[in-house]
Design a protein around this motif. Structure first.
Motif, PDB file in Angstrom:
ATOM      1  N   ASN A  18       0.826  -1.211   0.000  1.00  0.00           N
ATOM      2  CA  ASN A  18       0.000   0.000   0.000  1.00  0.00           C
ATOM      3  C   ASN A  18       0.856   1.256   0.000  1.00  0.00           C
ATOM      4  O   ASN A  18       0.578   2.220  -0.729  1.00  0.00           O
ATOM      5  N   LEU A  19       1.903   1.253   0.829  1.00  0.00           N
ATOM      6  CA  LEU A  19       2.797   2.405   0.900  1.00  0.00           C
ATOM      7  C   LEU A  19       3.518   2.612  -0.429  1.00  0.00           C
ATOM      8  O   LEU A  19       3.656   3.747  -0.905  1.00  0.00           O
ATOM      9  N   LEU A  20       3.935   1.535  -1.045  1.00  0.00           N
ATOM     10  CA  LEU A  20       4.594   1.623  -2.346  1.00  0.00           C
ATOM     11  C   LEU A  20       3.635   2.175  -3.402  1.00  0.00           C
ATOM     12  O   LEU A  20       4.022   3.013  -4.215  1.00  0.00           O
ATOM     13  N   ALA A  21       2.392   1.738  -3.367  1.00  0.00           N
ATOM     14  CA  ALA A  21       1.388   2.254  -4.303  1.00  0.00           C
ATOM     15  C   ALA A  21       1.129   3.737  -4.060  1.00  0.00           C
ATOM     16  O   ALA A  21       0.963   4.512  -5.010  1.00  0.00           O
ATOM     17  N   ALA A  22       1.113   4.154  -2.797  1.00  0.00           N
ATOM     18  CA  ALA A  22       0.929   5.574  -2.475  1.00  0.00           C
ATOM     19  C   ALA A  22       2.097   6.413  -2.997  1.00  0.00           C
ATOM     20  O   ALA A  22       1.901   7.526  -3.496  1.00  0.00           O
ATOM     21  N   MET A  23       3.307   5.867  -2.889  1.00  0.00           N
ATOM     22  CA  MET A  23       4.477   6.585  -3.421  1.00  0.00           C
ATOM     23  C   MET A  23       4.373   6.729  -4.934  1.00  0.00           C
ATOM     24  O   MET A  23       4.669   7.802  -5.490  1.00  0.00           O
ATOM     25  N   LEU A  24       3.941   5.668  -5.612  1.00  0.00           N
ATOM     26  CA  LEU A  24       3.782   5.721  -7.061  1.00  0.00           C
ATOM     27  C   LEU A  24       2.703   6.725  -7.454  1.00  0.00           C
ATOM     28  O   LEU A  24       2.878   7.509  -8.391  1.00  0.00           O
ATOM     29  N   ALA A  25       1.595   6.728  -6.730  1.00  0.00           N
ATOM     30  CA  ALA A  25       0.515   7.681  -7.014  1.00  0.00           C
ATOM     31  C   ALA A  25       0.993   9.117  -6.785  1.00  0.00           C
ATOM     32  O   ALA A  25       0.694  10.007  -7.596  1.00  0.00           O
ATOM     33  N   THR A  26       1.741   9.331  -5.719  1.00  0.00           N
ATOM     34  CA  THR A  26       2.283  10.663  -5.443  1.00  0.00           C
ATOM     35  C   THR A  26       3.201  11.106  -6.573  1.00  0.00           C
ATOM     36  O   THR A  26       3.104  12.243  -7.065  1.00  0.00           O
TER      37      THR A  26
END
Length: 172
Positions: A18-26
């Protein structure tokens, strides 16, 4: 492994994803903002570039340390695939222990350098470089632990996994 540890591990793995996906979205949103400001509004801004670079750095190192499984790593395995199970174990043991030694030797210097970088800040957002580069220290420790586990498995674990390209997937 007890089921409670297994379920905690799965939960932590899901949160890391989830954190990795949030970084990608950011990174994606900031990249779009950068394009809009530069090409549509003719008003270049620098903070978007900084965030994109930070997210890329953290995504690669955090993802490699906590999300990417050993079986999902890209590698040149022509020799590994051609070798027998016993030779594969030796190959895994030698490469794992080599990486443990190299990361362990470099770790004190890495930590020193990260601590030293507290005197520098990024140009636009004024984020201290020791915070920015702290992920590399975390990555190095995670790689030491992961490689020790792989070495343990090579010596005392079950039979080395055979790679079957017909069963390769995207991880889903």
């Amino acid at each position: 492994m007890p089921t409670s540890f297994h379920s905690i591990g799965r939960w932590l793995y899901a949160r890391a994803e989830n954190l990795l996906a949030a970084m990608l979205a950011t990174m994606f949103v900031v990249f779009i903002i950068q394009i809009v400001f530069r090409y549509l509004l003719n008003l270049p801004i620098g903070w978007t570039h900084e965030i994109s670079v930070m997210m890329w750095l953290w995504m690669v190192l955090f993802g490699t340390a906590f999300v990417v499984r050993d079986s999902e790593e890209i590698r040149f395995d022509i020799l590994y695939s051609a070798a027998g199970p016993r030779t594969r174990r030796v190959m895994v043991l030698v490469s794992s222990l080599s990486l443990v030694v190299l990361f362990s030797i470099s770790l004190p210097a890495v930590i020193d350098y990260i601590a030293f970088m507290k005197v520098e800040k990024t140009a636009y957002l004024k984020i201290r470089f020791d915070y920015l580069y702290s992920i590399y220290g975390i990555f190095a420790v995670a790689m030491i632990v992961r490689q020790l586990y792989l070495a343990y498995q090579a010596v005392w674990g079950s039979k080395a996994n055979e790679f079957d390209p017909t069963k390769a997937s995207s991880g889903v």
